[in-house]
Design a protein around this motif. Structure first.
Motif, mmCIF file in Angstrom:
data_model
loop_
_atom_site.group_PDB
_atom_site.id
_atom_site.type_symbol
_atom_site.label_atom_id
_atom_site.label_comp_id
_atom_site.label_asym_id
_atom_site.label_seq_id
_atom_site.Cartn_x
_atom_site.Cartn_y
_atom_site.Cartn_z
ATOM 1 N N ILE A 130 0.812 -1.227 0.000
ATOM 2 C CA ILE A 130 0.000 0.000 0.000
ATOM 3 C C ILE A 130 0.842 1.273 0.000
ATOM 4 N N GLY A 131 2.179 1.152 0.068
ATOM 5 C CA GLY A 131 3.013 2.338 -0.154
ATOM 6 C C GLY A 131 3.850 2.829 1.009
ATOM 7 N N VAL A 132 4.007 2.051 2.065
ATOM 8 C CA VAL A 132 4.883 2.460 3.172
ATOM 9 C C VAL A 132 6.305 2.655 2.627
ATOM 10 N N SER A 133 6.945 3.763 3.002
ATOM 11 C CA SER A 133 8.305 3.989 2.492
ATOM 12 C C SER A 133 9.386 3.511 3.458
ATOM 13 N N GLU A 134 9.048 3.478 4.751
ATOM 14 C CA GLU A 134 10.027 2.970 5.723
ATOM 15 C C GLU A 134 9.275 2.272 6.856
ATOM 16 N N PHE A 135 9.827 1.177 7.318
ATOM 17 C CA PHE A 135 9.293 0.494 8.501
ATOM 18 C C PHE A 135 10.275 0.732 9.647
ATOM 19 N N VAL A 136 9.742 1.112 10.790
ATOM 20 C CA VAL A 136 10.594 1.250 11.981
ATOM 21 C C VAL A 136 10.040 0.321 13.063
ATOM 22 N N PRO A 137 10.644 -0.860 13.233
ATOM 23 C CA PRO A 137 10.173 -1.769 14.297
ATOM 24 C C PRO A 137 10.637 -1.216 15.648
ATOM 25 N N PHE A 138 9.762 -1.271 16.641
ATOM 26 C CA PHE A 138 10.188 -0.792 17.959
ATOM 27 C C PHE A 138 9.631 -1.700 19.053
ATOM 28 N N LEU A 139 10.250 -1.566 20.237
ATOM 29 C CA LEU A 139 9.829 -2.358 21.396
ATOM 30 C C LEU A 139 9.139 -1.436 22.375
ATOM 31 N N SER A 140 7.974 -1.852 22.862
ATOM 32 C CA SER A 140 7.268 -1.028 23.835
ATOM 33 C C SER A 140 6.975 -1.871 25.075
ATOM 34 N N GLU A 141 6.344 -1.225 26.044
ATOM 35 C CA GLU A 141 6.165 -1.859 27.357
ATOM 36 C C GLU A 141 5.505 -3.240 27.269
ATOM 37 N N HIS A 142 4.506 -3.374 26.410
ATOM 38 C CA HIS A 142 3.775 -4.638 26.319
ATOM 39 C C HIS A 142 4.265 -5.551 25.195
ATOM 40 N N SER A 143 5.438 -5.256 24.634
ATOM 41 C CA SER A 143 5.949 -6.118 23.553
ATOM 42 C C SER A 143 6.259 -7.505 24.100
ATOM 43 N N VAL A 144 5.914 -8.519 23.323
ATOM 44 C CA VAL A 144 6.208 -9.905 23.700
ATOM 45 C C VAL A 144 7.378 -10.392 22.854
ATOM 46 N N LYS A 145 7.307 -10.112 21.585
ATOM 47 C CA LYS A 145 8.375 -10.505 20.651
ATOM 48 C C LYS A 145 9.393 -9.370 20.630
ATOM 49 N N LEU A 146 10.688 -9.734 20.600
ATOM 50 C CA LEU A 146 11.687 -8.690 20.820
ATOM 51 C C LEU A 146 12.591 -8.387 19.629
ATOM 52 N N GLY A 147 12.325 -9.015 18.497
ATOM 53 C CA GLY A 147 13.193 -8.701 17.361
ATOM 54 C C GLY A 147 12.625 -9.226 16.061
ATOM 55 N N ILE A 148 13.254 -8.803 14.960
ATOM 56 C CA ILE A 148 12.851 -9.287 13.636
ATOM 57 C C ILE A 148 14.093 -9.849 12.942
ATOM 58 N N ASN A 149 13.870 -10.526 11.823
ATOM 59 C CA ASN A 149 14.987 -10.987 10.997
ATOM 60 C C ASN A 149 15.123 -9.972 9.848
ATOM 61 N N PRO A 150 16.112 -9.057 9.931
ATOM 62 C CA PRO A 150 16.179 -7.960 8.950
ATOM 63 C C PRO A 150 16.320 -8.447 7.506
ATOM 64 N N ALA A 151 17.133 -9.515 7.279
ATOM 65 C CA ALA A 151 17.345 -9.976 5.903
ATOM 66 C C ALA A 151 16.037 -10.518 5.320
ATOM 67 N N ARG A 152 15.308 -11.267 6.141
ATOM 68 C CA ARG A 152 14.025 -11.813 5.669
ATOM 69 C C ARG A 152 13.008 -10.685 5.436
ATOM 70 N N ALA A 153 13.016 -9.703 6.348
ATOM 71 C CA ALA A 153 12.094 -8.565 6.204
ATOM 72 C C ALA A 153 12.379 -7.830 4.895
ATOM 73 N N HIS A 154 13.667 -7.648 4.577
ATOM 74 C CA HIS A 154 14.026 -6.952 3.337
ATOM 75 C C HIS A 154 13.566 -7.746 2.115
ATOM 76 N N LYS A 155 13.749 -9.069 2.182
ATOM 77 C CA LYS A 155 13.353 -9.924 1.049
ATOM 78 C C LYS A 155 11.831 -9.828 0.815
ATOM 79 N N ILE A 156 11.078 -9.867 1.919
ATOM 80 C CA ILE A 156 9.612 -9.767 1.810
ATOM 81 C C ILE A 156 9.230 -8.416 1.191
ATOM 82 N N ALA A 157 9.875 -7.348 1.679
ATOM 83 C CA ALA A 157 9.560 -6.011 1.159
ATOM 84 C C ALA A 157 9.935 -5.906 -0.320
#
Ligand code: SAM
Length: 235
Positions: A100-127
Motif C-alpha cells: 500500500i506504499g509504506v516507504s520505511e518500517f521502523v520496528p520498535f519495542l514497547s512496554e507490552h511487547s512480547v516478541k523482541l526482534g525481527i529478521n532484517p534480511a528476511r524482512a528486506h526480502k519480503i519487502a
C-alpha cells in the motif's frame, strides 16, 4: 516480470545482471530467452525495459530499450512505526505495508511487547518481493529495531506529522486528520503491540506533540490496525 537490481542502468550501454538468483528466475522459471524483454528497476525510481541478448551461466547481458520514472510511489513518505509482533504477523505487515506504499518500517519495542526482534534480511526480502509485485519504484527501508523512546525521538527528528493509534479513550477518528496530513512533508504512523500501548506511552507521545487517533469503535488486531491506519492517510 519486474526485478530490482543493484547495477546502475543506462540506455548508453548494455546492462549486465550478475545476480544469479535473477538469472535463474528469468531463464529457468520464466523461461525467457534471447530476444525477450523484462523490466528492471534501480531502486531509486527508475524503471527500464531491457531485452535479453545473452545468458552466460545465469549472468544476463541485456540491451536497455527505454527508461522511465516509476509513478506508483506515494506523493510523500509514509513511515510505519510498528511495535514488533509475532513473526508471521510482522511479516504480513511488511508485505501488506509495502503493497500500500509504506516507504520505511521502523520496528520498535514497547512496554507490552512480547516478541523482541525481527529478521532484517528476511524482512528486506519480503519487502522487495512485495515492491516488485505491487509495481513500486522503490523498496521500503527497514530500520534497526529500537526502543519506544528512541522511536519517538526518531519520529520527532523527521519533521513529519506523527499520529499514534490507540484504542482506549475518545480520540478523533484518523479519517478526521485530513487537514493535518494534507500539508505534511511526510507522515509517521505508530501502531502498538498485541497488548496495546500503556497509558504512560500514550502520554509521552502526546507530550512529544503527536496526535493520538482512533481507528473506530472496534478493536483491531495490531496488523489490521497498521494497514487500516496507513491506508487512511496515504495519498
Ligand atoms: N490489547 C488491547 C485491548 O484489548 O484493548 C488491544 C491492542 S490492539 C490489538 C494493538 C494496536 O492496534 C493498538 O495498540 C493500536 O495501536 C491499534 N488499534 C487497534 N484497534 C484500534 C482502534 N480501534 N483505534 C486505534 N488504534 C487501534
Amino acid at each position: 516480470m519486474r526485478f530490482f537490481i543493484t547495477e546502475p542502468i543506462s540506455t548508453e550501454k548494455d546492462l549486465v545482471i550478475a545476480d544469479a538468483g535473477i538469472g535463474r528466475q528469468v531463464t529457468k522459471v520464466l523461461r525467457k530467452k534471447a530476444g525477450d524483454e523484462i523490466i528492471v528497476l534501480d531502486g531509486s525510481g527508475n524503471e527500464c525495459v531491457v531485452m535479453i541478448k545473452e545468458n552466460k551461466k545465469d549472468v544476463l547481458v541485456c540491451e536497455v530499450l527505454t527508461c522511465t520514472k516509476n509513478s506508483n510511489e506515494p506523493a510523500i513518505p509514509l513511515v510505519l512505526y510498528q511495535s514488533v509482533l509475532k513473526k508471521d504477523k510482522m511479516e504480513w505487515v511488511f508485505e501488506k505495508g509495502t503493497e500500500i506504499g509504506v516507504s520505511e518500517f521502523v520496528p520498535f519495542l514497547s512496554e507490552h511487547s512480547v516478541k523482541l526482534g525481527i529478521n532484517p534480511a528476511r524482512a528486506h526480502k519480503i519487502a522487495q518481493e512485495a515492491a516488485e509485485q505491487s509495481r513500486r519504484g522503490k523498496i521500503p527501508t527497514i530500520a534497526d529495531t529500537m526502543l519506544f523512546d528512541a522511536a519517538l525521538a526518531h519520529a520527532q527528528a523527521s519533521g513529519y506529522v506523527t499520529i499514534i493509534a490507540h484504542n482506549i479513550g475518545a480520540f478523533a477518528n484518523i479519517r478526521k486528520c485530513g487537514e493535518m496530513t494534507a500539508k505534511a512533508k511526510g507522515i509517521n504512523v505508530f501502531i502498538g503491540p498485541e497488548g496495546g500501548f500503556s497509558e504512560d506511552e500514550i502520554a509521552r507521545a502526546s507530550q512529544s506533540g503527536f496526535r493520538v487517533v482512533s481507528l473506530g469503535k472496534r478493536v483491531l488486531r495490531a496488523e489490521t490496525a497498521a494497514i487500516v491506519a496507513c491506508f487512511s492517510v496515504i495519498s
